[in-house]
Design an enzyme around this catalytic site. Structure first.
Site, PDB file in Angstrom:
ATOM      1  N   CYS A 172       0.800  -1.391  -0.026  1.00  0.00           N
ATOM      2  CA  CYS A 172       0.090   0.038   0.035  1.00  0.00           C
ATOM      3  C   CYS A 172       0.786   1.142   0.090  1.00  0.00           C
ATOM      4  O   CYS A 172       1.260   1.721   1.103  1.00  0.00           O
ATOM      5  CB  CYS A 172      -0.945  -0.103   1.132  1.00  0.00           C
ATOM      6  SG  CYS A 172      -2.046   1.376   1.274  1.00  0.00           S
ATOM      7  N   CYS A 199      -0.720   4.281   2.022  1.00  0.00           N
ATOM      8  CA  CYS A 199      -0.288   3.937   3.574  1.00  0.00           C
ATOM      9  C   CYS A 199       1.093   4.058   4.112  1.00  0.00           C
ATOM     10  O   CYS A 199       1.333   4.931   4.881  1.00  0.00           O
ATOM     11  CB  CYS A 199      -0.717   2.515   4.071  1.00  0.00           C
ATOM     12  SG  CYS A 199      -2.170   1.907   3.249  1.00  0.00           S
ATOM     13  N   ASP A 200       2.038   3.649   3.330  1.00  0.00           N
ATOM     14  CA  ASP A 200       3.260   3.570   3.790  1.00  0.00           C
ATOM     15  C   ASP A 200       4.155   4.158   3.057  1.00  0.00           C
ATOM     16  O   ASP A 200       5.552   4.550   3.694  1.00  0.00           O
ATOM     17  CB  ASP A 200       3.926   2.142   3.698  1.00  0.00           C
ATOM     18  CG  ASP A 200       2.864   0.912   4.295  1.00  0.00           C
ATOM     19  OD1 ASP A 200       2.520   1.486   5.518  1.00  0.00           O
ATOM     20  OD2 ASP A 200       2.797   0.043   3.944  1.00  0.00           O
TER      21      ASP A 200
END
Ligand code: NAP
Length: 544
Positions: free
Chosen positions: A365, A368-369
């Site tokens: 992701c 997200c990261d």
């Protein structure tokens, strides 16, 4: 000299006196004392300490329920309460862990008034839904709310924090931090705008949040944007149960409720499915460019106007029949029809090191990261729309990203693929990842050129993987739903599966896997369900 007031001034003064009188009465009716402890540095002139004293003095003019004791930072109580900065105002420290770092001046006077009233009442004053949310808190939260005296939105967020600290004093502590008094802490946390709320050093809210949204963020330790009311019902009778809260499931929910059918949408994880993880969506009509999470929030808010969403519960068992019984981790649903919109989950590469370093350099992701890899070197594995969209996203946020694709041609649409060279993202064609290596975290990958067979090592900090999805068909298989040769749910043109009363929609059906096709499938399945419930095809089939 006599002061002559005009009519307007007189009216304002009367109103203020009436307000003060009302406040005195309110304080008089409070059942509890409000002890305050002010800590300051001995012998140091400090405008914030003076301001603190003045504010407290003004409040003490309204009630003798407020008591103030002052200590310097060398006093044993400072050590007892772990106070190390001046001024620190502790509020009823024997009952609660609430402290003000700075002085409650300006707009913060409103927060302070609210704090005094809540502490004096001994109650958090939380709404019914909020109480249900905070009841679920089972581990400590150290809340920090950064504020400033000129911020009109700050008191709302401070009151959210106060309510949480009063309702669950054994788990929630609260620090209200004035960024003017403590610029060092504001810098440390990167609190550039106020209000900004942290719990256990994780950002949980930027700006003022609705009470329930703040509490959900507090529980999940992540900023939430939408609150979904909790249900305590043990058995829910309904016409349609939709499993899956992605675009297909949410659209189906809107359509079935608008057709007059009682509907429940059940989602085990986060709402929105894969879209919530997509950095930017550019092909959903009506939005030339929209963040995936923003689009999901819009869809969820829309769906909530119609349909009840049961988030965070997993379907454990389905007993087909008339009615169908659906058992989740929280309750039972008795329903006439079931729609499976369970979507798909990301595919794994299946190479050594992938599982070992998942969450320690291996990520599925980028949204997200990605921020964790700013200024660092990573590869993005895959050649489809997801890999290209996410590689571009990483590049734009300052990550040094190289796309690694196993063939000599990308699968992604040209309009996306063409942006890679334009953005300076190198592409390694005909290349596969053989092994991911490192110690604590990913340090390098071993690559193989599929044409020459040559292997090479590349030093990287991260490996992002976007090699497609596999349908989430575990539940369907358990129920006995037939799958097609590609492993997706087999269905007819009306989204009916092989089991009467059970339907499918979205990515779990295979096909194009676009947001717009998923919403279309959700709408179509919902309309079939409506028609079938009026005129059940399985009963017609039995009768003929
Ligand atoms: P996808 O289109 O199935 O592409 C998967 C990519 O991963 C392919 O390039 C494939 O290579 C590669 N791959 C698969 N297994 C691999 C392995 N074991 N090792 C190395 N590479 C491997 O998946 P996606 O990109 O996730 O997209 C899924 C669906 O969502 C698609 O329908 C896509 O159009 C849609 N989507 C659309 C958008 C958009 O429109 N903006 C954005 C994201 C996703 P090969 O090419 O060699 O098969």
């Amino acid at each position: 000299m006599a002061v002559v007031m005009d009519h307007g001034e007189k009216k304002a003064q009367d109103a203020q006196q009436a307000f003060m009188q009302q406040l005195r009465k309110t304080f008089a009716s409070l059942p509890r004392e409000i002890p305050l402890l002010l800590f300051s540095q001995r012998g140091k002139e400090d405008v914030f300490v003076d301001a603190c004293r003045q504010v407290v003095r003004a409040f003490r003019g309204l009630t003798d329920k407020i008591t103030l004791k002052e200590y310097n930072l060398e006093h044993e109580l400072a050590a007892k309460y772990k106070v190390d900065s001046s001024p620190t105002l502790l509020i009823d420290p024997n009952r609660y862990n609430i402290r003000w770092l700075g002085a409650p001046m300006g707009e913060e006077g409103r927060s302070f008034l609210e704090a005094m009233l809540l502490i004096g009442s001994g109650k958090s004053g939380m709404g019914e839904q909020s109480l249900k949310v905070i009841e679920r808190l089972d581990s400590p939260r150290q809340v920090k709310i950064f504020v400033s005296p000129t911020c009109p939105y700050c008191p709302q967020q401070v009151v959210n924090g106060l309510k949480a600290a009063i309702e669950r004093p054994e788990l929630v502590s609260l620090e209200i931090i004035d960024i003017q008094c403590r610029p060092d802490l504001a810098d440390q946390y990167g609190a550039q705008s106020v209000p900004q709320a942290y719990a256990n050093d994780v950002l949980i809210g930027q700006g003022a949040q609705q009470e329930e949204v703040f509490l959900s963020s507090l529980i999940k330790l992540a900023p939430q944007t939408i609150f979904i009311p909790e249900s305590t019902e043990q058995v829910v009778n309904t016409d349609v149960v939709v499993v899956g809260g992605g675009p297909a499931g949410l659209t189906a929910g809107i359509y079935t409720v608008r057709s007059g059918l009682r509907t429940a949408v059940i989602e085990r994880d986060a709402l929105g499915g894969q879209v919530a993880l997509t950095p930017i969506v550019e092909n959903y009509p009506g939005f030339s460019q929209v963040g995936g999470k923003t689009l999901v929030d819009i869809m969820v808010s829309h769906a909530l106007q119609y349909v009840q969403i049961f988030q965070g519960e997993e379907v454990l068992e389905v007993r087909p029949g008339d009615p169908i019984e659906v058992t989740t981790t929280r309750r039972k649903f008795i329903t006439r029809t079931l729609l499976l919109a369970t979507g798909a989950s990301h595919r794994h590469l299946g190479v050594p090191g992938e599982q070992q370093f998942s969450g320690r350099g291996v990520s599925y992701c980028a949204t997200c990261d990605g921020p964790l890899f700013k200024g660092r070197k990573v590869i993005m594995v895959g050649g489809g729309n997801s890999a290209v969209t996410e590689a571009l996203y990483l590049k734009h946020m300052g990550v040094d990203v190289t796309l690694v694709h196993r063939r000599d041609r990308l699968r992604a649409q040209d309009v996306l693929a063409n942006q890679l060279p334009a953005s300076g993202v190198p592409i390694m064609y005909d290349t596969e990842v053989k092994v991911i290596e490192g110690k604590e975290r990913v340090q390098r990958v071993r690559l193989i050129n599929t044409k020459t067979g040559k292997t090479s090592d590349m030093a990287v900090d991260g490996v992002f993987i976007a090699v497609g999805y596999q349908p989430a068909v575990g539940l369907a298989q358990k129920i006995g739903i037939e799958l097609n040769e590609d492993g997706y749910i087999k269905h007819d043109a009306f989204h009916r599966t092989n089991i009467p009363g059970i339907y499918s929609a979205g990515d779990v059906e295979g096909g194009y896997k676009q947001i717009v096709t998923a919403t279309g499938q959700g709408a179509a399945a919902a309309m079939t369900i409506f028609e079938d419930l009026i005129n059940p095809y399985w009963k017609v089939a039995q009768a003929s």
